[in-house]
Design an enzyme around this catalytic site. Structure first.
Site, PDB file in Angstrom:
ATOM      1  N   TYR A  71       3.467  93.994 115.865  1.00 20.97           N
ATOM      2  CA  TYR A  71       3.400  94.044 114.405  1.00 20.97           C
ATOM      3  C   TYR A  71       1.931  94.134 113.960  1.00 20.97           C
ATOM      4  CZ  TYR A  71       4.114  92.667 109.519  1.00 20.97           C
ATOM      5  OH  TYR A  71       4.114  92.628 108.140  1.00 20.97           O
ATOM      6  N   SER A 131      -1.177  94.054 106.247  1.00 18.12           N
ATOM      7  CA  SER A 131      -0.831  92.636 106.364  1.00 18.12           C
ATOM      8  C   SER A 131      -2.085  91.883 106.767  1.00 18.12           C
ATOM      9  CB  SER A 131       0.240  92.468 107.445  1.00 18.12           C
ATOM     10  OG  SER A 131       0.353  91.116 107.819  1.00 18.12           O
TER      11      SER A 131
HETATM   12  P1  NAD Z   1      11.764  93.230 102.944  1.00 17.09           P
HETATM   13  O1  NAD Z   1      12.518  93.203 104.240  1.00 17.09           O
HETATM   14  O2  NAD Z   1      12.157  92.237 101.896  1.00 17.09           O
HETATM   15  O3  NAD Z   1      11.823  94.680 102.321  1.00 17.09           O
HETATM   16  C1  NAD Z   1      11.589  95.799 103.102  1.00 17.09           C
HETATM   17  C2  NAD Z   1      12.385  96.965 102.535  1.00 17.09           C
HETATM   18  O4  NAD Z   1      12.044  98.104 103.297  1.00 17.09           O
HETATM   19  C3  NAD Z   1      13.876  96.784 102.645  1.00 17.09           C
HETATM   20  O5  NAD Z   1      14.510  97.141 101.446  1.00 17.09           O
HETATM   21  C4  NAD Z   1      14.287  97.745 103.768  1.00 17.09           C
HETATM   22  O6  NAD Z   1      15.587  98.281 103.607  1.00 17.09           O
HETATM   23  C5  NAD Z   1      13.226  98.804 103.642  1.00 17.09           C
HETATM   24  N1  NAD Z   1      13.010  99.512 104.889  1.00 17.09           N
HETATM   25  C6  NAD Z   1      12.846  98.993 106.116  1.00 17.09           C
HETATM   26  N2  NAD Z   1      12.696  99.978 107.006  1.00 17.09           N
HETATM   27  C7  NAD Z   1      12.767 101.135 106.330  1.00 17.09           C
HETATM   28  C8  NAD Z   1      12.707 102.486 106.713  1.00 17.09           C
HETATM   29  N3  NAD Z   1      12.552 102.840 107.983  1.00 17.09           N
HETATM   30  N4  NAD Z   1      12.789 103.429 105.751  1.00 17.09           N
HETATM   31  C9  NAD Z   1      12.967 103.089 104.460  1.00 17.09           C
HETATM   32  N5  NAD Z   1      13.075 101.821 104.054  1.00 17.09           N
HETATM   33  C10 NAD Z   1      12.967 100.852 104.988  1.00 17.09           C
HETATM   34  O7  NAD Z   1      10.249  93.068 103.369  1.00 17.09           O
HETATM   35  P2  NAD Z   1       8.924  92.743 102.535  1.00 17.09           P
HETATM   36  O8  NAD Z   1       8.482  91.392 102.931  1.00 17.09           O
HETATM   37  O9  NAD Z   1       9.086  93.045 101.137  1.00 17.09           O
HETATM   38  O10 NAD Z   1       7.933  93.747 103.243  1.00 17.09           O
HETATM   39  C11 NAD Z   1       7.367  94.844 102.608  1.00 17.09           C
HETATM   40  C12 NAD Z   1       6.098  95.222 103.337  1.00 17.09           C
HETATM   41  O11 NAD Z   1       5.173  94.159 103.263  1.00 17.09           O
HETATM   42  C13 NAD Z   1       6.283  95.521 104.800  1.00 17.09           C
HETATM   43  O12 NAD Z   1       5.466  96.606 105.182  1.00 17.09           O
HETATM   44  C14 NAD Z   1       5.795  94.271 105.472  1.00 17.09           C
HETATM   45  O13 NAD Z   1       5.349  94.484 106.775  1.00 17.09           O
HETATM   46  C15 NAD Z   1       4.671  93.883 104.546  1.00 17.09           C
HETATM   47  N6  NAD Z   1       4.292  92.462 104.621  1.00 17.09           N
HETATM   48  C16 NAD Z   1       5.197  91.494 104.324  1.00 17.09           C
HETATM   49  C17 NAD Z   1       4.789  90.162 104.407  1.00 17.09           C
HETATM   50  C18 NAD Z   1       5.718  89.033 104.101  1.00 17.09           C
HETATM   51  O14 NAD Z   1       5.362  87.897 104.353  1.00 17.09           O
HETATM   52  N7  NAD Z   1       6.886  89.271 103.535  1.00 17.09           N
HETATM   53  C19 NAD Z   1       3.506  89.854 104.808  1.00 17.09           C
HETATM   54  C20 NAD Z   1       2.617  90.893 105.075  1.00 17.09           C
HETATM   55  C21 NAD Z   1       3.026  92.188 104.983  1.00 17.09           C
END
Ligand code: NAD
Length: 594
Positions: free
Chosen positions: A477, A464
């Site tokens: 985080y 991130s």
């Molecule tokens: P999201 O919540 O839309 O999707 C996350 C998915 O991961 C969900 O389907 C959830 O069920 C699954 N998940 C969560 N914990 C889990 C576990 N222990 N085992 C298996 N599956 C699990 O989130 P997103 O925004 O798509 O995030 C994806 C990645 O991107 C994450 O690592 C997040 O930290 C990172 N990220 C997101 C953003 C943002 O702004 N959305 C920014 C930077 C980084």
């Protein structure tokens, strides 16, 4: 055809049946594997090799096809023409090929696969009229048509631009060994002397070939004879390339991007000569039958099957279809947001997809959508990435049922906001268990499988922008993501020698459901609901779609990029952290608008 369906008992090269085929005064050593009732695939080796270069690919293909290999005249256990001079002309090599094809598959056309000089010959076979009807398809790797090459040079000499001149010089420099092989006697002396002894070590060091039964003891003789392949053909064809060298069969071109002998630019205008062309690229050196046999087996299988099914080659899909088609890609957290978009983007490029999520229903849905998006196969695997045992089971199942993963995307993650003083030990444990340990488990288990297979691969870890931009609101985080970023950098250094790339992707604010599940430390249930809604609104206003992150992920893997900030704010804060850490720290003190 499915890989799981095709997990047939592996035929080993030692099971091969041998026969001798006569052609124009030489005796060719031909071996066959697999059921002769199946479509025949003929594998032709290059220089200075013998048929054993194909041993892994042949064994991989033999479960589904009738696989035929032969030692080119003067190589391996085939006899050499007398005299050598003039005995290796492409016309004679075409006679040999037709004699083998007639012996092993008299009634059906064969699928031809050539590497290096085997591919140079293959281009001759598929562009001369007398083989029409005897060849069903051609997979070419690391060996251009001498006619096409001749035209490529002419075009650049006649209409030079700085770029074209650079291409010409670049390929000219890569072809140093071709000039050397035209000198009389010296190449023979070198191969029968020190070069022949040193060559296996060169292959292991420079190309990272695994060694074993290849190269065979016949190498010095093969290499000395094979020098005539160059002398009998190269100058004449480059000076006077045929104007009608059009392929009369569907062609699959496999281009290793790290080939020290051949520039990928050589194939720029190939569609002109091979109208039914499927392109594949891979990050590898020259000897891909040794270093990437699994991927070649998958690509040859898919291509041959598609031609047998009456479809002219594999339809081009997505922007990165040449790179990811047929590859096995596993995405964690694939049930939503960035993970789902990434699974679908790989599916769109023709990859086989394993969608992992702790939400089983969401994983099943992603697998369904992946198939619709173009994945030849997709599977849903429910697993919690923070659970070591579950991940160990998952890794074992994936390896046995689907194969070794080519691209792993450790994406699953959860949000946690709130000051350090409000963050409980339990909060810390949860976020580290998923965001850091989930990535560690993925890298440890699937990374090890990749390393043990020894055929390269790629790992993407989703970090991130919070990994490098400190914030008073995201201590846990950010710490988890900073650890992921550093883990990725360290792993990249360790795995580089094994041809495994590692990328850390650092998105900024992306419009996904992460906000609606994020934990807000120190907030009661009502307050947390309000904060989630507000965060979701802000992310919605920012409105950066996860599909754009997915696009960047595919590009990053294709280019083997190390750290990739996504979204303007992620790029901006990365620059800031480098240019002015003070401003970066000042920004960290700003209270978030929640
Ligand atoms: P999201 O919540 O839309 O999707 C996350 C998915 O991961 C969900 O389907 C959830 O069920 C699954 N998940 C969560 N914990 C889990 C576990 N222990 N085992 C298996 N599956 C699990 O989130 P997103 O925004 O798509 O995030 C994806 C990645 O991107 C994450 O690592 C997040 O930290 C990172 N990220 C997101 C953003 C943002 O702004 N959305 C920014 C930077 C980084």
């Amino acid at each position: 055809m499915s890989q799981s369906e095709g997990r047939v008992a592996r035929v080993t090269f030692e099971d091969a049946r041998e026969r001798r085929v006569h052609s124009g005064g030489v005796e060719l050593c031909v071996v066959e594997l697999g059921d002769p009732g199946r479509p025949t695939v003929v594998l032709v080796h290059g220089y200075p090799d013998s048929k054993e270069v194909w041993s892994e690919v042949a064994a991989g293909l033999a479960g589904r096809f009738h696989v035929v290999l032969y030692d080119v005249r003067g190589h391996g256990r085939s006899t050499a023409p007398r005299p050598l001079r003039g005995g290796f002309a492409l016309e004679k090599l075409t006679d040999d090929f037709l004699a083998v094809a007639d012996a092993v598959s008299p009634d059906r056309p064969v699928h031809l696969v050539g590497h290096d000089w085997g591919s140079v010959q293959g281009w001759e076979f598929v562009t001369v009229p007398r083989t029409e009807g005897r060849i069903a398809s051609f997979t070419s790797m690391s060996g251009p048509s001498l006619d096409h090459f001749g035209h490529w040079i002419r075009d650049r000499v006649r209409r030079p631009t700085p770029r074209r001149a650079a291409q010409l010089l670049g390929q000219g420099a890569r072809s140093w060994y071709v000039y050397a092989l035209h000198t009389p006697v010296l190449p023979e002396l070198a191969w029968r002397g020190p070069l022949g002894r040193y060559w296996p070590r060169y292959l292991e060091r420079a190309e990272k070939t695994p060694g074993g039964a290849y190269p065979t003891a016949s190498l010095p003789r093969d290499a000395a004879h094979g020098a005539w392949l160059y002398r009998d053909n190269v100058r004449a064809r480059l000076r006077g390339p045929r104007a009608d060298a059009y392929a009369h069969v569907p062609v699959q071109l496999v281009t290793p991007l790290g080939d020290p002998f051949l520039s990928a630019r050589l194939y720029d205008g190939l569609d002109r000569w091979a109208p039914r062309l499927t392109r594949r690229t891979l990050p590898a050196g020259h000897w891909i039958p040794r270093t990437r046999p699994d991927l070649l087996t998958a690509w040859i299988t898919e291509f041959v099957t598609s031609v047998e099914d009456g479809r002219p080659g594999v339809p081009a899909r997505g922007r990165y279809a040449d790179r990811f088609g047929g590859q096995l890609v596993l995405v964690t957290g694939a049930g939503s947001g960035i993970g789902r978009a990434t699974a679908l983007a790989f599916a769109g490029a023709g990859a086989r997809v394993v969608a992992v999520d702790r939400d089983a229903g969401a994983a099943v849905r992603t697998a369904e959508l992946s198939r619709r998006a173009g994945a030849p196969e997709a599977w849903a695997e429910p697993a919690d990435v923070s659970d070591q045992q579950a991940m160990e089971k998952l890794a074992e199942k994936v390896a046995t049922a689907y194969g070794v993963v080519d691209v792993l995307v450790n994406n699953a993650g959860i949000g946690l906001s709130g000051s350090f003083l409000d963050t409980t030990a339990e909060d810390w444990r949860k976020v580290l268990d998923v965001n850091l340990w989930g990535v560690i488990h993925g890298c440890r288990l699937f990374g090890r499988q990749m390393a043990e297979r020894g055929q390269g691969g790629h790992i993407v870890n989703i970090a991130s922008a919070a990994a490098y931009q400190p914030s008073r609101a995201l201590p846990a985080y950010s710490a988890s993501k900073a650890a992921v970023l550093m883990l990725s950098e360290c792993l990249r250094a360790e795995l580089a020698d094994r041809g495994i790339g590692v990328t850390a992707v650092c998105p900024g604010f992306v419009n996904t459901t992460i906000t609606s599940t994020a934990r807000f430390a120190g907030a009661g249930a009502d307050e947390e609901r309000r904060l989630r809604q507000r965060a979701a609104r802000l992310y919605g206003l920012r409105n950066y779609p996860p599909e754009k992150v997915a696009d960047v992920i595919l590009r990053a893997v294709a280019r083997n990029e190390a750290v990739v900030p996504v979204t303007p704010e992620a790029r901006g804060t990365r620059l800031l952290a480098r240019l002015s850490p003070r401003v970066s720290r000042a920004l960290a003190r700003v209270r978030p608008p929640l």
